[in-house]
Write a protein that holds these residues in place. Structure first.
Motif, PDB file in Angstrom:
ATOM      1  N   ALA A 107       1.018   2.131   3.806  1.00 52.04           N
ATOM      2  CA  ALA A 107       1.381   1.519   2.535  1.00 52.04           C
ATOM      3  C   ALA A 107       2.762   0.880   2.585  1.00 52.04           C
ATOM      4  CB  ALA A 107       1.358   2.571   1.429  1.00 52.04           C
ATOM      5  N   THR A 108       2.912  -0.197   1.815  1.00 53.27           N
ATOM      6  CA  THR A 108       4.231  -0.798   1.602  1.00 53.27           C
ATOM      7  C   THR A 108       4.910  -0.019   0.487  1.00 53.27           C
ATOM      8  OG1 THR A 108       3.431  -2.317  -0.092  1.00 53.27           O
ATOM      9  CG2 THR A 108       3.334  -3.089   2.209  1.00 53.27           C
ATOM     10  N   LEU A 109       6.185  -0.312   0.231  1.00 60.33           N
ATOM     11  CA  LEU A 109       6.913   0.351  -0.844  1.00 60.33           C
ATOM     12  C   LEU A 109       6.239   0.079  -2.193  1.00 60.33           C
ATOM     13  CD1 LEU A 109       9.294   2.104  -1.558  1.00 60.33           C
ATOM     14  CD2 LEU A 109      10.702   0.058  -1.721  1.00 60.33           C
ATOM     15  N   GLU A 110       5.807  -1.159  -2.405  1.00 64.00           N
ATOM     16  CA  GLU A 110       5.145  -1.508  -3.666  1.00 64.00           C
ATOM     17  C   GLU A 110       3.826  -0.747  -3.822  1.00 64.00           C
ATOM     18  OE1 GLU A 110       6.163  -3.897  -1.432  1.00 64.00           O
ATOM     19  OE2 GLU A 110       8.004  -4.447  -2.498  1.00 64.00           O
ATOM     20  N   GLU A 111       3.056  -0.644  -2.739  1.00 62.66           N
ATOM     21  CA  GLU A 111       1.798   0.099  -2.793  1.00 62.66           C
ATOM     22  C   GLU A 111       2.055   1.582  -3.024  1.00 62.66           C
ATOM     23  OE1 GLU A 111      -0.599  -3.023   0.100  1.00 62.66           O
ATOM     24  OE2 GLU A 111       0.342  -1.249   0.973  1.00 62.66           O
TER      25      GLU A 111
END
Length: 176
Positions: free
Chosen positions: A25-29
């Motif tokens: 996951a990315t930070l936003e996810e």
């Protein structure tokens, strides 16, 4: 490469139900799913990073290290993404996985600074001696590992003329 170890002898045997369930996951996810629940992260949600599931870059089991001689351990072999992995206490596996990245990410640092976490669902299971009756699932959890934040990441890289990047100090890296 992913190295996974069941470090909890009291937790007993654990199972990763499917390699396909591993999520990067990315930070936003991370923020989105932490707020709305990771159960919303299904095959319909388009993640930024996805594991290559088929072909020459499909997942491979490189090592399955067992702690006793009663159980045979796997050596390098290809895995189907629906395969599960069972780890008894203190057993270790090393998986080779390839991640498809967005086209605009040109450098390793672009990818590493965007990734926030890797999440692997795990389930505790009953004793393997009862496997002929079917595996009894007890407790579900998620093993989470966080990537370095971007500021810390740049301690290891320097930008060369022309925009190329180089690792600055390989002696501090963990040998594989």
């Amino acid at each position: 490469k992913l190295c996974l170890q069941n470090t909890k002898s009291g937790f007993g045997t654990i199972c990763i139900p499917s390699i396909d369930m591993i999520r990067i996951a990315t930070l936003e996810e991370d923020d989105y799913f932490s707020a709305w629940g990771w159960d919303k992260c299904d095959y319909d949600y388009p993640l930024t990073f996805n594991m290559v599931k088929h072909g020459p870059w499909s997942p491979k089991l490189l090592l399955h290290q067992c702690v006793d001689s009663e159980r045979s351990c796997d050596i390098e072999r290809e895995l189907d993404v629906k395969d599960s992995i069972v780890l008894r206490p203190f057993e270790t596996v090393v998986l080779s996985v390839h991640i498809a990245c967005p086209f605009e990410m040109a450098y390793e640092t672009d990818v590493l600074s965007t990734m926030s976490s890797i999440r692997i669902p795990v389930t505790s299971v009953g004793p393997l001696s009862l496997s002929h009756l079917g595996v009894v699932q007890h407790k579900h959890s998620v093993a989470t590992a966080r990537f370095l934040e971007e500021d810390a990441l740049w301690e290891y890289y320097s930008q060369l003329p022309g925009g190329c990047l180089s690792l600055t100090d390989r002696s501090r890296l963990v040998p594989v």
